[in-house]
Structures are given as C-alpha cells and as structure tokens.
Design an enzyme around this catalytic site. Structure first.
Site, PDB file in Angstrom:
ATOM      1  N   GLY A 123      67.288 -37.280  23.822  1.00  0.00           N
ATOM      2  CA  GLY A 123      66.930 -36.114  25.013  1.00  0.00           C
ATOM      3  C   GLY A 123      67.037 -37.236  26.349  1.00  0.00           C
ATOM      4  O   GLY A 123      67.055 -38.335  26.327  1.00  0.00           O
ATOM      5  N   CYS A 161      67.071 -42.373  19.185  1.00  0.00           N
ATOM      6  CA  CYS A 161      66.946 -42.453  20.637  1.00  0.00           C
ATOM      7  C   CYS A 161      65.600 -42.038  21.090  1.00  0.00           C
ATOM      8  O   CYS A 161      64.510 -42.547  20.810  1.00  0.00           O
ATOM      9  CB  CYS A 161      68.134 -42.046  21.357  1.00  0.00           C
ATOM     10  SG  CYS A 161      68.348 -42.697  23.067  1.00  0.00           S
ATOM     11  N   HIS A 164      72.668 -44.295  18.412  1.00  0.00           N
ATOM     12  CA  HIS A 164      73.179 -43.127  17.952  1.00  0.00           C
ATOM     13  C   HIS A 164      74.011 -43.085  16.887  1.00  0.00           C
ATOM     14  O   HIS A 164      75.177 -43.226  16.711  1.00  0.00           O
ATOM     15  CB  HIS A 164      73.816 -42.325  19.002  1.00  0.00           C
ATOM     16  CG  HIS A 164      73.105 -41.711  20.135  1.00  0.00           C
ATOM     17  ND1 HIS A 164      72.337 -40.643  20.101  1.00  0.00           N
ATOM     18  CD2 HIS A 164      72.475 -42.458  21.381  1.00  0.00           C
ATOM     19  CE1 HIS A 164      71.580 -40.624  21.458  1.00  0.00           C
ATOM     20  NE2 HIS A 164      71.668 -41.697  21.941  1.00  0.00           N
ATOM     21  N   GLU A 211      74.997 -40.493  15.041  1.00  0.00           N
ATOM     22  CA  GLU A 211      76.076 -39.690  14.900  1.00  0.00           C
ATOM     23  C   GLU A 211      77.322 -39.562  15.404  1.00  0.00           C
ATOM     24  O   GLU A 211      78.264 -38.814  15.199  1.00  0.00           O
ATOM     25  CB  GLU A 211      75.264 -38.344  15.274  1.00  0.00           C
ATOM     26  CG  GLU A 211      74.987 -38.152  16.615  1.00  0.00           C
ATOM     27  CD  GLU A 211      73.641 -39.084  17.389  1.00  0.00           C
ATOM     28  OE1 GLU A 211      73.276 -39.813  16.482  1.00  0.00           O
ATOM     29  OE2 GLU A 211      73.466 -38.951  18.442  1.00  0.00           O
ATOM     30  N   SER A 233      91.061 -10.428  14.981  1.00  0.00           N
ATOM     31  CA  SER A 233      91.922 -10.697  16.038  1.00  0.00           C
ATOM     32  C   SER A 233      93.069 -11.549  15.755  1.00  0.00           C
ATOM     33  O   SER A 233      94.189 -11.766  16.074  1.00  0.00           O
ATOM     34  CB  SER A 233      91.204 -11.436  17.019  1.00  0.00           C
ATOM     35  OG  SER A 233      90.534 -12.690  16.621  1.00  0.00           O
ATOM     36  N   VAL A 292      90.639 -17.928  13.782  1.00  0.00           N
ATOM     37  CA  VAL A 292      90.050 -18.207  12.441  1.00  0.00           C
ATOM     38  C   VAL A 292      88.769 -17.576  12.201  1.00  0.00           C
ATOM     39  O   VAL A 292      88.594 -16.999  10.972  1.00  0.00           O
ATOM     40  CB  VAL A 292      89.897 -19.618  12.749  1.00  0.00           C
ATOM     41  CG1 VAL A 292      89.218 -20.196  11.401  1.00  0.00           C
ATOM     42  CG2 VAL A 292      91.019 -20.453  13.086  1.00  0.00           C
ATOM     43  N   SER A 331      89.273 -13.846  11.040  1.00  0.00           N
ATOM     44  CA  SER A 331      90.048 -13.765   9.699  1.00  0.00           C
ATOM     45  C   SER A 331      88.947 -14.377   8.477  1.00  0.00           C
ATOM     46  O   SER A 331      89.145 -13.429   7.435  1.00  0.00           O
ATOM     47  CB  SER A 331      91.099 -14.827   9.789  1.00  0.00           C
ATOM     48  OG  SER A 331      91.855 -14.279  10.815  1.00  0.00           O
ATOM     49  N   LYS A 333      82.605 -24.737  12.939  1.00  0.00           N
ATOM     50  CA  LYS A 333      84.035 -24.421  12.960  1.00  0.00           C
ATOM     51  C   LYS A 333      84.597 -24.964  11.755  1.00  0.00           C
ATOM     52  O   LYS A 333      85.557 -24.543  11.126  1.00  0.00           O
ATOM     53  CB  LYS A 333      84.684 -24.910  14.092  1.00  0.00           C
ATOM     54  CG  LYS A 333      86.108 -24.247  14.396  1.00  0.00           C
ATOM     55  CD  LYS A 333      86.033 -22.943  14.928  1.00  0.00           C
ATOM     56  CE  LYS A 333      87.353 -22.324  15.291  1.00  0.00           C
ATOM     57  NZ  LYS A 333      87.223 -21.146  16.079  1.00  0.00           N
TER      58      LYS A 333
END
Ligand code: XMP
Length: 513
Positions: free
Chosen positions: A55, A82, A172, A174, A226, A229, A232, A369
């Site tokens: 943060g 962090c 970090h 990640e 539409s 992705v 669908s 996603k």
C-alpha cells in the site's frame, strides 16, 4: 461452492490484483477484500491463509490503514507483503521508520539473501533477485520473529514467526521481476497454509453448472452474445447448465471482422439453445451514414444495439434471468473510477433497464480473464474464440476513420484478415496483445502497373500491454511488415499505401477513434 479460500486484504497497493492472480495460478481460490473488512466477516470467510497487500502509506501515519489486532489471534497463517509486512511488524511490537536515502530505501531489482530453512523460502537458492519498492523499513522486528532474508541495503527484507505462521516480505513476490516469487507464494500456500490445490477450472465448471441449475430451476434465461471471450464463455456455461431454457441474442451489427459472425454462430451449434442472430447491418449502417465524429459513432452504435436487443427480448416475452459477462477485475475496480472519459466504451453488459427480467446472473464474476479462457477450454469452445483478442463493442466502425460505408468496411475486413493471417504464419500472435488494421480517411497518389492511383492509406496497429491502460507498439520484424504490406496492396483494391503506427499509449490510445 466448497473450496479452500485465501483472503487477500487490500491496503491499496498497485499489484494487488496480481497477487490474487498468482494465488489462483497455484490452484488456490482467493478473494481480494478492502482492509475495512471486519473480524466477523473474516471469520465467516474462513480462510486457510491471509495475505496483507502492499500500500502507498506509512504505517506510522495517523490516517494509515490498520487491521484489528485480533486478526493475529485467529490461528490463521498470514503473509504480509511490503506495507503488509510493515503493518504486521508494527502491530506486533516492532518499529518501522522512514529509511534514510542511500540506506534501506530500495526501488527495483535488488539482490537478496535468504535463509532457506524458513518455510517460505524452502527449496530456493540462497541468493536471488527480488523486486523492492519501499521507502520505509523495519528498524526493529517484533520479539517473537526472526530474520529470514536481507539485502545489501536492507537488513530486514523478510521476517517470520514460524510457530504462529506469520511471514513478512519487504519485496513483491507477485511481480515477475522477483525471480522465485511464485515459488514463495506456493510455499506459503502449500507448506504453511496446507492448501490442497482444489481450485481448478474443471471443478469450477462442474460446481457452477450445478449451482446455476439449482438457482435457475425451470426459469427462462436471456443472454446478449457479442462474440467476445467473456460473453461467449458465459453463454457456453449457461448452455451446458440449462441449454433448453437459454436464449442467446447475437446482434450482428455488420461491424465484425471477416467471417466472425459465422464463427460465433457455428461455435454454439452443438448446444440445444435458442440462438437468435439478428442481421442488423442495414439498420446500423443507415444510422451511421454520414457520421464521422468518433464519439457520435460510439453513441449511435450503443443506442442502436440496445434498441435491437430490446425488440428481440420483447418477442421472447418475460424472462427470469439476464446473464452478464462481468469478470473479477470489473468487480474489484468498480467504484474507483473517477478518471476522465477518454472514450465512451460500449459494452454489451449494461442492459438491465431495457429488459423485463427478475434477476441478473453473473457466472464469471469471480474469475480473472485467463481463468475465463481456461473455463472456455473446459467447455470445449474453439480456441479461436477462447483466445480472441479484445474487440471493441462498436467494432470496425471505429477502425474506419471518418464516415462508415459498407464498401470501406469490406475493404478493411480484407486488409485486417491479411494482417492477422501473416502474423499467424510468422507465429507472432503470442508476442503481441492486440493487432488490427485501421482504414484511414486519407488518400494519396501511388503508381500501379503503368497507371496512377489515388487510394486510401491503411494503418497497421499492434501493441504489447498487460492491462490495456498503457501499451507499447509491438516490434514486428521488418520482413513480416513487408510481407503484410505487399499482400495488402496487391490483394485489396482501394489501398495503395501502408503505414505502421509507432506510438505508445499514452500519448496515443490503442484504437484510433
Ligand atoms: P483504447 O483505444 O481506449 O482501448 O486505448 C483500450 C482497449 O479497450 C478496447 N476498446 C473497447 N472495448 N468497448 C469495448 O468493450 C469499446 O467501446 C471499446 N473501445 C476500445 C480496445 O480495443 C483496447 O483493447
């Protein structure tokens, strides 16, 4: 759905969604919640582990976000990253202070030394590179903790109290720049929280199907497809769960790429759903005739889309559920948007006001996603749909600069197809995140055979990006650009010049309109 969960408490760092994605990549389900989450809510969530994110604040600021100290009595392992690490140290009796310049303040790639007898670093080399970004550091660590890593500039790069299961890292894990970051997160999940890796898309698919069936009963479900992705995959999931009760309305506005409408329709042929493809090309083109201002085009298309959808929905009559393809980043980001409107994005999502229904279903609202794509594969959607690059709602209308005609759209469709075809032949798809052609409204003089031409200039656009908020132009090899250019001017009439867009975003945007 019954799976183990990790709770990620969000203190406002830039990489927080990335932490969640990395945890899910380890096959462990997690959710990101604001730091205002109460102890009761945490208990109800019943996490196997908790992660405090980074943060922007300093823990000793009076207005800095804190946690209820009782969180440390829950008997649940905690990893602080962090700011999260400093917060843990500070709350448990250590001290945190602003690093003096040239000492423990670190930004960027940093050589770090690890005690590999700490479970978090089990199996890792004793030295590697981590990504640091901190101006404060832990001057004194809490009594029950020991040091687990240091760097040249910072003596307290990682700390642990293994008995309680508390771990803190100043860097970090990640971000990809931390060489063994994913392994550290995996160690936290599997060695410390004893995760069993029960988050897989196959399981998710099966439990969602059951949950959808229970929820929907024999109700009627409506979905606006539409061809992107998200919609669908949502459609495929609903089709698998309650196919015979599902109606998908696919508004074909005539602004799709070559063969795209047929591909979408073909992909859904195997399910017993009611698939309505509305051929609305004429309607859209007549509304767009003579309009060249980009925002006007976007508005016209957005409104017309809703109108067409509404007409179809009325024909269907009362529906019980409307499906939206909302995904997790939309959920996490909602409510934070006070940025200036650069372009009014048209999304097939925002329809509730116009259709009579009881409830909204958002079967993808917990997924990132890449998980949506994975779910699509589990549902046996074809790879070209699952891997489809983002395509704007207003379609090719915003890639034909100036006024839009059927003829220009056809010209663009052919050129865009050749561009994509050559990129595929050169096996470059994986090196760029979005690539397409733009038909400019500029004409210039050329020579073909023995004759003069006065034709349009086509622009090629290709970008690399992680979030589409910023982007760089892709370095397509010259010989590939050459092959694309030669093919387009030879095969597509009306184009005699090709240019390649070498602007990043910002200052440009990805689309030209
Ligand atoms: P820009 O041009 O704003 O585009 O840099 C960022 C990303 O958003 C896509 N885009 C849209 N997506 N509806 C959408 O769903 C829209 O109206 C729209 N306009 C742009 C664009 O293709 C890029 O991926």
């Amino acid at each position: 759905m019954n799976h183990q969960s990790v709770l990620i408490i969000d203190f406002g760092g830039q990489y927080n969604q990335l932490i969640a994605r990395r945890v899910r990549e380890c096959n462990v389900y997690c959710e990101l919640k604001p730091y205002t989450i109460t102890l009761e809510e945490i208990k109800a969530f019943d996490p196997i582990g908790i992660i405090f994110t980074g943060g922007p604040r300093s823990v000793y600021d009076p207005s800095a976000p804190h946690v209820d100290p009782a969180i440390f009595d829950l008997g649940v392992p905690i990893l602080g990253i962090c700011y999260g690490c400093q917060l843990m140290a500070y709350t448990l009796g250590g001290s945190v202070t602003a690093a003096q310049a040239d000492t423990a303040r670190e930004y960027g790639k940093t050589h770090t030394y690890f005690n590999t007898d700490c479970k978090l670093f089990k199996g890792l080399p004793t030295e590697s590179v981590t990504w640091m970004s901190h101006g404060d550091y832990m001057e004194r660590i809490p009594d029950s903790f020991r040091l687990a890593a240091h760097s040249d500039g910072c003596p307290t790069a990682a700390i642990c109290d293994e008995e309680k299961g508390f771990y803190g890292v100043q860097f970090h894990p990640e971000v990809n720049h931390t060489e063994y970051g994913q392994q550290m997160l995996r160690n936290f999940l599997y060695e410390i929280c004893h995760a069993n890796g029960d988050w897989t898309m196959g399981d998710y698919m099966r439990s969602s199907i059951t949950a959808i069936r229970e929820k929907v009963g024999d109700g009627k479900v409506l979905l606006a497809l539409s061809g992107g992705v998200d919609s669908s995959v949502a459609a495929a999931l609903l089709a698998e769960a309650v196919g015979s009760q599902l109606t998908c309305v696919f508004v074909d506005h005539g602004l799709m790429r070559l063969n795209e409408g047929d591909e979408v329709e073909a992909a859904f042929a195997k399910w017993p759903i009611r698939f309505i493809r509305v051929d609305a090309e004429q309607r859209f083109l007549s509304k767009l005739a003579g309009v060249s201002e980009p925002e006007r085009k976007r508005k016209i298309i957005g409104e017309e889309f809703i109108r067409v959808f509404e007409e179809e929905a009325k024909k269907i009559g009362q529906v019980d559920y409307l499906v939206q393809g909302t995904i997790y980043p939309d959920v996490v980001e909602s409510g934070t948007g006070d940025a200036a409107v650069i372009k009014s994005h048209h999304n097939v999502g925002g329809l509730p006001d116009y259709v009579d229904f009881k409830e909204i279903l958002e079967p993808l609202r917990l997924l990132f996603k890449d998980e949506v794509r994975q779910l699509g594969r589990e549902l046996k959607l074809p790879e070209y749909l699952v891997m489809r690059q983002p395509f704007p709602g207003p379609g090719l209308a915003i890639r034909v600069l100036g006024d839009v005609t059927k003829e220009k759209l056809d010209t663009l469709r052919q050129a865009d197809f050749i561009f994509r075809d050559e990129i595929a032949k050169a096996h470059l798809e994986g090196t760029m995140n979005q690539y397409f052609a733009v038909l400019t409204n500029m004409r210039s003089v050329g020579v073909m055979g023995d004759g003069r031409t006065y034709d349009y200039t086509l622009a090629l656009r290709s970008v690399t990006t992680t979030d589409f908020m910023t982007a760089d132009w892709a370095r397509i090899p010259y010989d590939v650009l050459d092959a694309i250019s030669v093919r387009i001017v030879n095969e597509v009439s009306g184009i005699n010049r090709i240019v390649y867009d070498i602007t990043s975003k910002p200052p440009a945007t990805i689309e030209w309109e």
